[in-house]
Design a protein around this motif. Sequence first.
Motif, mmCIF file in Angstrom:
data_model
loop_
_atom_site.group_PDB
_atom_site.id
_atom_site.type_symbol
_atom_site.label_atom_id
_atom_site.label_comp_id
_atom_site.label_asym_id
_atom_site.label_seq_id
_atom_site.Cartn_x
_atom_site.Cartn_y
_atom_site.Cartn_z
ATOM 1 N N LYS A 50 29.498 56.857 -32.219
ATOM 2 C CA LYS A 50 29.426 55.762 -32.974
ATOM 3 C C LYS A 50 27.672 55.897 -33.089
ATOM 4 O O LYS A 50 27.298 56.632 -33.910
ATOM 5 N N GLU A 170 35.141 58.812 -37.098
ATOM 6 C CA GLU A 170 33.769 58.482 -36.549
ATOM 7 C C GLU A 170 32.564 59.493 -36.767
ATOM 8 O O GLU A 170 31.592 59.300 -37.115
ATOM 9 N N SER A 345 36.536 50.300 -34.474
ATOM 10 C CA SER A 345 35.839 51.547 -35.003
ATOM 11 C C SER A 345 34.893 51.168 -35.819
ATOM 12 O O SER A 345 35.053 50.454 -36.828
ATOM 13 N N ASP A 346 33.734 51.871 -35.633
ATOM 14 C CA ASP A 346 32.692 51.689 -36.490
ATOM 15 C C ASP A 346 32.634 52.965 -37.419
ATOM 16 O O ASP A 346 32.509 54.021 -36.672
#
Length: 410
Positions: A50, A170, A345-346
């Motif tokens: 991330k 990601e 989740s980014d």
Amino acid sequence: MRTTGDVVVVGGGMAAGHLVASMHRRGLAHRLTVLGAEPHPPYERPPLTKDELAGAAGTEPARTEADLARRLSMHSPAWLAEQGVAVRVGARVSGVDRVRRTVTVDGGDTVSYRHLVLATGSRPVVPPPWAERPGLVHTVHTAADGARLGPLLREGVRLVVVGGGFVGLEVAAAARGRGCTATVVEAGPRVLGRVCTPVTSAAVARLHEEHGVRVITGTRCVEVVPGEGGAARVVRLADGTALTADLVVVGLGVRPETALASDAGLEEDPGTGGIAVDAALRATRDPSVSAVGDVAAFPRAGYGGRLRLESVDHACASAENVAARLAGEDPGPYAGQGWVPLFWSDQYRHTLRIAGLSTGYDTTDVGGAPGEGPFTVRCLAGDRLLAVESLDLPRDHSAARRELRAAPVH
């Protein structure tokens, strides 16, 4: 050399670090001996795919593995020493003697315990042809992985990601933010196929395509061929497609690190591959051993079997439960009434949040604009809410958590 510990923790990830914090809050951190195979005290792993790779808040890639581990550290060495926590880094445990209650560290040292906590985590799945050739493909699981990969994500680099799960997506998002071109190859019919509904999968795939990522589904990677003289690699797919890549990252999921437990005669849950534990997270064959985090396969009322989860929330919650029990408290059964698994989740500047487990849903209730803006997907079995997926709607996520916590366990 033989040393004595009260509670010995094997592992150096989120679960181990949170166990230290939980024991500290109870004034019992000095009872812990932490044995970690990596050369660092416990650190956070989620930022590896991330903030760190994406360069959040203007951060630059860490120059060394040690720099990155320090940045992600859960507790400083000085704080650990002040609390009396005995942390041994680079201490790979090679065996457990449950009769004598000792663990053996590579090199022959032994540490005795009153209670053993296995927080051994998991390891990335890398197919044998690639695993046998170091440097051919990259994984993102440890500080060493992150330190190697971060500086390679540069403007113009052609990245191929094998695997369309959270980690793979990601990494692709982080790479695009650093100016790389990116292709994601997913063998299944859709990205996030194991964890999300088709509605959410389609919306996330569209998000990546809008950011210039090529998403290929329904075909697997069969070969990664390095070019001669350092030239670009070729990634061959089962459908005949050949992709040119300067960098290949594999995100095909993980397997629990159970070899130590298996060698010690602890039960492995055949359905999940994790260490079988009871509702108090104690190993089914030895109550003086507990398992937390990725490696624990625990019972869940109404589920019909054991669960094994890979999430930060589970790592922390399971460690908290064990710490309370070791302190003489009664935390109640893990994953009992009011327990809700959580995931997030980014990707780019968007956050996908999931509350609950959608396994067994038969209908969905969709709100918002999937593929165009924020949205929520409610997964139901009959009229019973099982899980909620939301993109960029934290209030919906918070409401779902409250609703799921209040729901009776079936």
